[in-house]
Write a protein that holds these residues in place. Structure first.
Motif, PDB file in Angstrom:
ATOM      1  N   MET A   1       0.816  -1.218   0.000  1.00  0.00           N
ATOM      2  CA  MET A   1       0.000   0.000   0.000  1.00  0.00           C
ATOM      3  C   MET A   1       0.852   1.271   0.000  1.00  0.00           C
ATOM      4  O   MET A   1       0.319   2.375   0.097  1.00  0.00           O
ATOM      5  N   GLY A   2       2.162   1.118  -0.111  1.00  0.00           N
ATOM      6  CA  GLY A   2       3.032   2.282  -0.276  1.00  0.00           C
ATOM      7  C   GLY A   2       3.381   3.025   0.991  1.00  0.00           C
ATOM      8  O   GLY A   2       3.700   4.229   0.944  1.00  0.00           O
ATOM      9  N   VAL A   3       3.363   2.324   2.115  1.00  0.00           N
ATOM     10  CA  VAL A   3       3.630   2.992   3.393  1.00  0.00           C
ATOM     11  C   VAL A   3       5.060   3.537   3.473  1.00  0.00           C
ATOM     12  O   VAL A   3       5.292   4.594   4.072  1.00  0.00           O
ATOM     13  N   ILE A   4       6.018   2.859   2.860  1.00  0.00           N
ATOM     14  CA  ILE A   4       7.414   3.316   2.926  1.00  0.00           C
ATOM     15  C   ILE A   4       7.551   4.721   2.354  1.00  0.00           C
ATOM     16  O   ILE A   4       8.164   5.611   2.970  1.00  0.00           O
ATOM     17  N   ASP A   5       6.977   4.961   1.182  1.00  0.00           N
ATOM     18  CA  ASP A   5       7.057   6.289   0.563  1.00  0.00           C
ATOM     19  C   ASP A   5       6.367   7.335   1.429  1.00  0.00           C
ATOM     20  O   ASP A   5       6.848   8.471   1.549  1.00  0.00           O
ATOM     21  N   THR A   6       5.255   6.967   2.020  1.00  0.00           N
ATOM     22  CA  THR A   6       4.529   7.917   2.878  1.00  0.00           C
ATOM     23  C   THR A   6       5.345   8.277   4.105  1.00  0.00           C
ATOM     24  O   THR A   6       5.457   9.456   4.476  1.00  0.00           O
ATOM     25  N   LEU A   7       5.938   7.276   4.755  1.00  0.00           N
ATOM     26  CA  LEU A   7       6.756   7.549   5.942  1.00  0.00           C
ATOM     27  C   LEU A   7       7.974   8.388   5.584  1.00  0.00           C
ATOM     28  O   LEU A   7       8.368   9.287   6.336  1.00  0.00           O
ATOM     29  N   LEU A   8       8.578   8.116   4.433  1.00  0.00           N
ATOM     30  CA  LEU A   8       9.721   8.915   3.984  1.00  0.00           C
ATOM     31  C   LEU A   8       9.324  10.370   3.773  1.00  0.00           C
ATOM     32  O   LEU A   8      10.077  11.287   4.117  1.00  0.00           O
ATOM     33  N   SER A   9       8.143  10.587   3.206  1.00  0.00           N
ATOM     34  CA  SER A   9       7.696  11.963   2.977  1.00  0.00           C
ATOM     35  C   SER A   9       7.450  12.691   4.296  1.00  0.00           C
ATOM     36  O   SER A   9       7.647  13.904   4.381  1.00  0.00           O
ATOM     37  N   ILE A  10       7.054  11.947   5.319  1.00  0.00           N
ATOM     38  CA  ILE A  10       6.808  12.566   6.630  1.00  0.00           C
ATOM     39  C   ILE A  10       8.119  12.982   7.287  1.00  0.00           C
ATOM     40  O   ILE A  10       8.254  14.108   7.779  1.00  0.00           O
ATOM     41  N   ILE A  11       9.126  12.101   7.281  1.00  0.00           N
ATOM     42  CA  ILE A  11      10.370  12.435   7.988  1.00  0.00           C
ATOM     43  C   ILE A  11      11.165  13.518   7.260  1.00  0.00           C
ATOM     44  O   ILE A  11      11.978  14.214   7.884  1.00  0.00           O
ATOM     45  N   THR A  12      10.941  13.671   5.952  1.00  0.00           N
ATOM     46  CA  THR A  12      11.710  14.664   5.192  1.00  0.00           C
ATOM     47  C   THR A  12      10.966  15.982   5.010  1.00  0.00           C
ATOM     48  O   THR A  12      11.491  16.899   4.379  1.00  0.00           O
ATOM     49  N   ARG A  13       9.768  16.076   5.566  1.00  0.00           N
ATOM     50  CA  ARG A  13       8.972  17.302   5.418  1.00  0.00           C
ATOM     51  C   ARG A  13       9.055  18.120   6.704  1.00  0.00           C
ATOM     52  O   ARG A  13       8.507  17.738   7.734  1.00  0.00           O
ATOM     53  N   PRO A  14       9.735  19.263   6.669  1.00  0.00           N
ATOM     54  CA  PRO A  14       9.964  20.056   7.888  1.00  0.00           C
ATOM     55  C   PRO A  14       8.692  20.554   8.565  1.00  0.00           C
ATOM     56  O   PRO A  14       8.707  20.844   9.761  1.00  0.00           O
ATOM     57  N   SER A  15       7.597  20.681   7.807  1.00  0.00           N
ATOM     58  CA  SER A  15       6.379  21.249   8.399  1.00  0.00           C
ATOM     59  C   SER A  15       5.688  20.304   9.375  1.00  0.00           C
ATOM     60  O   SER A  15       4.891  20.746  10.212  1.00  0.00           O
ATOM     61  N   TRP A  16       5.988  19.000   9.293  1.00  0.00           N
ATOM     62  CA  TRP A  16       5.399  18.086  10.270  1.00  0.00           C
ATOM     63  C   TRP A  16       6.072  18.302  11.627  1.00  0.00           C
ATOM     64  O   TRP A  16       7.291  18.484  11.691  1.00  0.00           O
ATOM     65  N   PRO A  17       5.318  18.267  12.727  1.00  0.00           N
ATOM     66  CA  PRO A  17       5.926  18.464  14.049  1.00  0.00           C
ATOM     67  C   PRO A  17       6.832  17.300  14.444  1.00  0.00           C
ATOM     68  O   PRO A  17       6.657  16.173  13.937  1.00  0.00           O
ATOM     69  N   PRO A  18       7.799  17.543  15.325  1.00  0.00           N
ATOM     70  CA  PRO A  18       8.755  16.494  15.712  1.00  0.00           C
ATOM     71  C   PRO A  18       8.144  15.175  16.172  1.00  0.00           C
ATOM     72  O   PRO A  18       8.641  14.115  15.769  1.00  0.00           O
ATOM     73  N   PRO A  19       7.086  15.153  17.007  1.00  0.00           N
ATOM     74  CA  PRO A  19       6.555  13.852  17.429  1.00  0.00           C
ATOM     75  C   PRO A  19       6.086  12.983  16.257  1.00  0.00           C
ATOM     76  O   PRO A  19       6.260  11.762  16.273  1.00  0.00           O
ATOM     77  N   THR A  20       5.492  13.615  15.240  1.00  0.00           N
ATOM     78  CA  THR A  20       5.019  12.871  14.073  1.00  0.00           C
ATOM     79  C   THR A  20       6.197  12.321  13.279  1.00  0.00           C
ATOM     80  O   THR A  20       6.211  11.147  12.868  1.00  0.00           O
ATOM     81  N   ARG A  21       7.218  13.143  13.071  1.00  0.00           N
ATOM     82  CA  ARG A  21       8.402  12.700  12.320  1.00  0.00           C
ATOM     83  C   ARG A  21       9.184  11.640  13.106  1.00  0.00           C
ATOM     84  O   ARG A  21       9.747  10.708  12.521  1.00  0.00           O
ATOM     85  N   ASP A  22       9.190  11.770  14.416  1.00  0.00           N
ATOM     86  CA  ASP A  22       9.876  10.795  15.265  1.00  0.00           C
ATOM     87  C   ASP A  22       9.236   9.421  15.137  1.00  0.00           C
ATOM     88  O   ASP A  22       9.920   8.400  14.940  1.00  0.00           O
ATOM     89  N   THR A  23       7.901   9.365  15.227  1.00  0.00           N
ATOM     90  CA  THR A  23       7.194   8.087  15.109  1.00  0.00           C
ATOM     91  C   THR A  23       7.407   7.470  13.731  1.00  0.00           C
ATOM     92  O   THR A  23       7.659   6.260  13.604  1.00  0.00           O
ATOM     93  N   ALA A  24       7.330   8.299  12.686  1.00  0.00           N
ATOM     94  CA  ALA A  24       7.536   7.795  11.323  1.00  0.00           C
ATOM     95  C   ALA A  24       8.957   7.268  11.140  1.00  0.00           C
ATOM     96  O   ALA A  24       9.173   6.223  10.523  1.00  0.00           O
ATOM     97  N   GLY A  25       9.941   7.981  11.692  1.00  0.00           N
ATOM     98  CA  GLY A  25      11.328   7.547  11.574  1.00  0.00           C
ATOM     99  C   GLY A  25      11.600   6.237  12.297  1.00  0.00           C
ATOM    100  O   GLY A  25      12.281   5.350  11.775  1.00  0.00           O
ATOM    101  N   ALA A  26      11.055   6.114  13.507  1.00  0.00           N
ATOM    102  CA  ALA A  26      11.251   4.878  14.265  1.00  0.00           C
ATOM    103  C   ALA A  26      10.559   3.698  13.581  1.00  0.00           C
ATOM    104  O   ALA A  26      11.086   2.570  13.566  1.00  0.00           O
ATOM    105  N   PHE A  27       9.391   3.942  12.999  1.00  0.00           N
ATOM    106  CA  PHE A  27       8.661   2.900  12.262  1.00  0.00           C
ATOM    107  C   PHE A  27       9.478   2.445  11.057  1.00  0.00           C
ATOM    108  O   PHE A  27       9.619   1.240  10.790  1.00  0.00           O
TER     109      PHE A  27
END
Length: 280
Positions: A81-107
């Protein structure tokens, strides 16, 4: 049979109780339409773009993480379902807050532990994840830096489980990090926090002239961020075992190591506890 005596999976050199491969639950999602609908809903939430929905995105990532750990079928499905690309877009997008990027990065870090997953996503995507972690380090946000350094620390020390070419994969990972100027990025971060620790040097008997005077004294709440020095040094240590990197590392990192050694000599002589809590 004692778990600690079980054989380690392929790609793992040491037989220890934490390296044996505990199989995930096998199931056919076609027999569980409700679970399949739930996965589709969670993936749709994960793809929300508005930062207003950051907490929903974070909770969706955490829930998918939990479900994928429990079930191999779920893990395979979310890859499709393309979750890898979605998580990558979250960790590389500065506008997302740190807790969201942290969870995506750890996942993302969790999803790269198994070679089957790495093979499915491809080595190019695996490299993108490594470069994404370097971007998190450059944010200067301690929470994101810690997440990225933990992931990179694992990647540079342990190949994915069941990897058919463990040495080659580890070397490729290290090459990707170094070619992306990872030595400079990680060393700069270590120096940044080390300098803050030096600002507390008067607590350990360091002469005032040995402490930079162009920066304000370190606030007490900053001290808790200093274990990041240890996280950064672990990645640098893993990279340093490669002879081809050692000259470049000596040029970039030797002063950092000497500064750290000097500081801790003062700390040990003072007999006072260090803010690092012996984390290094």
């Amino acid at each position: 049979r004692n778990v600690s005596e079980m054989d380690a999976p392929k790609g793992v050199s040491v037989d220890t109780w934490w390296t044996f491969n505990l199989p995930q639950a096998e199931e056919n999602l076609a027999n569980f339409p409700t679970k399949l609908q739930s996965l589709e809903m969670l993936v749709r939430i994960l793809n929300f773009q508005a930062c207003l929905h950051a907490k929903c995105v974070q909770l969706a990532a955490g829930t998918l993480w939990n479900l994928s750990i429990r079930s191999h079928a779920v893990e395979k499905k979310i890859f499709e379902m393309g979750v890898i690309d979605t998580l990558l877009s979250i960790i590389t997008r500065p506008s997302w807050p740190p807790p969201t990027r942290d969870t995506a990065g750890a996942f993302l870090g969790e999803l790269t532990i198994e070679w089957e997953n790495v093979a499915f996503m491809g080595l190019d995507k695996f490299k993108e994840i490594q470069l994404g972690m370097l971007l998190l380090i450059q944010t200067g946000v301690p929470r994101l830096q810690a997440c990225a350094l933990r992931v990179l620390g694992h990647m540079t020390y342990q190949p994915p489980l069941s990897c058919p070419t463990p040495t080659k994969t580890i070397n490729a990972t290290k090459n990707n990090i170094v070619e992306a100027d990872g030595l400079f990025i990680i060393n700069s971060m270590v120096n940044h926090y080390l300098k803050k620790l030096l600002l507390c040097g008067h607590l350990y008997g360091i002469d005032a002239e040995d402490i930079s005077t162009d920066i304000d004294a370190l606030p007490e709440e900053e001290v808790g961020k200093l274990p990041l020095v240890g996280h950064g040094l672990r990645v640098l240590l893993n990279l340093s075992v490669c002879e081809r990197f050692q000259v470049d590392m000596a040029k970039r990192c030797l002063k950092t190591v000497l500064r750290l050694n000097s500081l801790f000599s003062h700390v040990m002589d003072s007999g006072k506890p260090t803010p690092l809590e012996a984390d290094i």
